[in-house]
Design a protein around this motif. Sequence first.
Motif, PDB file in Angstrom:
ATOM      1  N   ASP A 180      -5.507  -5.988   3.152  1.00 20.26           N
ATOM      2  CA  ASP A 180      -6.422  -6.757   3.988  1.00 20.26           C
ATOM      3  C   ASP A 180      -5.775  -7.193   5.296  1.00 20.26           C
ATOM      4  O   ASP A 180      -6.382  -7.098   6.370  1.00 20.26           O
ATOM      5  N   HIS A 181      -4.522  -7.645   5.231  1.00 19.68           N
ATOM      6  CA  HIS A 181      -3.860  -8.214   6.405  1.00 19.68           C
ATOM      7  C   HIS A 181      -3.241  -7.163   7.321  1.00 19.68           C
ATOM      8  O   HIS A 181      -3.239  -7.324   8.542  1.00 19.68           O
ATOM      9  N   HIS A 182      -2.703  -6.109   6.725  1.00 19.79           N
ATOM     10  CA  HIS A 182      -1.887  -5.171   7.502  1.00 19.79           C
ATOM     11  C   HIS A 182      -2.495  -3.790   7.686  1.00 19.79           C
ATOM     12  O   HIS A 182      -2.006  -3.013   8.500  1.00 19.79           O
ATOM     13  N   HIS A 183      -3.544  -3.479   6.957  1.00 16.34           N
ATOM     14  CA  HIS A 183      -4.125  -2.140   7.056  1.00 16.34           C
ATOM     15  C   HIS A 183      -5.645  -2.178   7.178  1.00 16.34           C
ATOM     16  O   HIS A 183      -6.353  -1.513   6.410  1.00 16.34           O
ATOM     17  N   PRO A 184      -6.166  -2.938   8.132  1.00 16.33           N
ATOM     18  CA  PRO A 184      -7.632  -2.970   8.293  1.00 16.33           C
ATOM     19  C   PRO A 184      -8.203  -1.597   8.634  1.00 16.33           C
ATOM     20  O   PRO A 184      -9.347  -1.296   8.304  1.00 16.33           O
ATOM     21  N   GLN A 185      -7.394  -0.756   9.297  1.00 12.51           N
ATOM     22  CA  GLN A 185      -7.881   0.577   9.637  1.00 12.51           C
ATOM     23  C   GLN A 185      -8.082   1.425   8.386  1.00 12.51           C
ATOM     24  O   GLN A 185      -8.967   2.292   8.346  1.00 12.51           O
TER      25      GLN A 185
ATOM     26  N   GLU B 163     -11.346   0.379   6.979  1.00 18.04           N
ATOM     27  CA  GLU B 163     -12.402   0.971   7.801  1.00 18.04           C
ATOM     28  C   GLU B 163     -12.633   2.438   7.436  1.00 18.04           C
ATOM     29  O   GLU B 163     -13.777   2.897   7.339  1.00 18.04           O
ATOM     30  N   ARG B 164     -11.541   3.163   7.213  1.00 22.15           N
ATOM     31  CA  ARG B 164     -11.670   4.578   6.823  1.00 22.15           C
ATOM     32  C   ARG B 164     -12.342   4.710   5.457  1.00 22.15           C
ATOM     33  O   ARG B 164     -13.180   5.589   5.249  1.00 22.15           O
ATOM     34  N   LEU B 165     -11.993   3.826   4.540  1.00 23.74           N
ATOM     35  CA  LEU B 165     -12.588   3.892   3.209  1.00 23.74           C
ATOM     36  C   LEU B 165     -14.083   3.588   3.235  1.00 23.74           C
ATOM     37  O   LEU B 165     -14.830   4.034   2.360  1.00 23.74           O
TER      38      LEU B 165
ATOM     39  N   ARG C  51     -26.705   3.530   4.640  1.00 28.63           N
ATOM     40  CA  ARG C  51     -27.785   2.545   4.439  1.00 28.63           C
ATOM     41  C   ARG C  51     -27.246   1.239   3.845  1.00 28.63           C
ATOM     42  O   ARG C  51     -27.806   0.171   4.082  1.00 28.63           O
ATOM     43  N   GLN C  52     -26.152   1.331   3.058  1.00 31.24           N
ATOM     44  CA  GLN C  52     -25.587   0.119   2.467  1.00 31.24           C
ATOM     45  C   GLN C  52     -24.749  -0.668   3.472  1.00 31.24           C
ATOM     46  O   GLN C  52     -24.427  -1.827   3.229  1.00 31.24           O
ATOM     47  N   LEU C  53     -24.390  -0.040   4.574  1.00 23.89           N
ATOM     48  CA  LEU C  53     -23.582  -0.712   5.586  1.00 23.89           C
ATOM     49  C   LEU C  53     -24.431  -1.372   6.670  1.00 23.89           C
ATOM     50  O   LEU C  53     -23.896  -2.074   7.528  1.00 23.89           O
ATOM     51  N   GLN C  54     -25.736  -1.160   6.626  1.00 22.80           N
ATOM     52  CA  GLN C  54     -26.608  -1.763   7.629  1.00 22.80           C
ATOM     53  C   GLN C  54     -26.569  -3.292   7.517  1.00 22.80           C
ATOM     54  O   GLN C  54     -26.771  -3.857   6.448  1.00 22.80           O
ATOM     55  N   GLY C  55     -26.300  -3.944   8.625  1.00 18.85           N
ATOM     56  CA  GLY C  55     -26.246  -5.401   8.665  1.00 18.85           C
ATOM     57  C   GLY C  55     -24.946  -6.000   8.184  1.00 18.85           C
ATOM     58  O   GLY C  55     -24.788  -7.230   8.192  1.00 18.85           O
ATOM     59  N   VAL C  56     -23.987  -5.168   7.755  1.00 21.94           N
ATOM     60  CA  VAL C  56     -22.707  -5.681   7.257  1.00 21.94           C
ATOM     61  C   VAL C  56     -21.866  -6.196   8.426  1.00 21.94           C
ATOM     62  O   VAL C  56     -21.676  -5.497   9.423  1.00 21.94           O
ATOM     63  N   ARG C  57     -21.374  -7.407   8.286  1.00 23.16           N
ATOM     64  CA  ARG C  57     -20.572  -8.026   9.340  1.00 23.16           C
ATOM     65  C   ARG C  57     -19.080  -7.795   9.147  1.00 23.16           C
ATOM     66  O   ARG C  57     -18.328  -7.708  10.116  1.00 23.16           O
ATOM     67  N   ARG C  58     -18.677  -7.718   7.884  1.00 24.89           N
ATOM     68  CA  ARG C  58     -17.245  -7.545   7.616  1.00 24.89           C
ATOM     69  C   ARG C  58     -17.074  -6.952   6.226  1.00 24.89           C
ATOM     70  O   ARG C  58     -17.887  -7.172   5.337  1.00 24.89           O
ATOM     71  N   VAL C  59     -15.995  -6.189   6.078  1.00 25.31           N
ATOM     72  CA  VAL C  59     -15.672  -5.589   4.783  1.00 25.31           C
ATOM     73  C   VAL C  59     -14.269  -6.000   4.394  1.00 25.31           C
ATOM     74  O   VAL C  59     -13.330  -5.902   5.201  1.00 25.31           O
ATOM     75  N   ARG C  60     -14.126  -6.448   3.146  1.00 21.56           N
ATOM     76  CA  ARG C  60     -12.807  -6.855   2.673  1.00 21.56           C
ATOM     77  C   ARG C  60     -12.570  -6.295   1.278  1.00 21.56           C
ATOM     78  O   ARG C  60     -13.486  -6.256   0.445  1.00 21.56           O
TER      79      ARG C  60
END
Length: 243
Positions: A161-166, A169-171, A178-187
């Motif tokens: 979470d802290h060191h590999h946000p990219q 993002e790739r995952l 359609r499941q990512l519509q409206g998503v503000r953040r992914v953790r």
Amino acid sequence: MIALSKFPTSTADSTDDAAVRLRSMLVAADSLTLRVPGIEAYVGGRHAVTGDGRLRVELPARSHLTEHLTHQRETVAMVEVTDLAPTPVRDRVRGRGTLTGWLVTEAELTAGDQEPVAVLDLATAELTVDGRTTHVDPDAFATARPDPLAASEADLLCHLDHHHPQTVERLCRLVPARQLQGVRRVRPVRLDRHGLVLRLELPAGDRDVRLRFRTPLRHPDHLGFEIEALLQEAHGCRSRRAR
């Protein structure tokens, strides 16, 4: 193809699965409460599960609990454990476990004892996940083995979470658009032998999705290979979307 599924209402589909989950929770639990009649003590980090499935607890020295057990070496007791997500998400509680039984001190206690030890002989146990409670058979609990990532999960998730946000993002390319519509953040919110769970944070409510490994992990050393397989599949998803 990498299997993707919405995180189930409860991962405790059977008493055996629930036993593994409960044992895994106890491995890394920071929030652990021991209750005997009239007394409550916080014993997170002072506990371990023995090979025969008994919960062993180092009692706080010169505490009310220890003083109580100097006069009564055996008493009914309840242990409550809370499984908290190590990453900063809105609802950190991933599950709760309750164990009840007889708490017995390992030796005669005196008022001056340092770090006395007591053992819980388990009578009943249950696991609650997402509002669903599963009763755990004491024999199943005794023979269950914790998830191979239980001890290192918190460090691994926080590092991701802290060191590999990219990487996160790739995952996300594995998640249907359609499941990512409206998503503000992914953790990343959970990691076990079956895969990685991502939390999709929405303005109102959250959604968890599990990215499943090809096969369940048998050893922590295999984690790198499975994460790389997920990333390769994510790259394939990007290539197909770009066509």
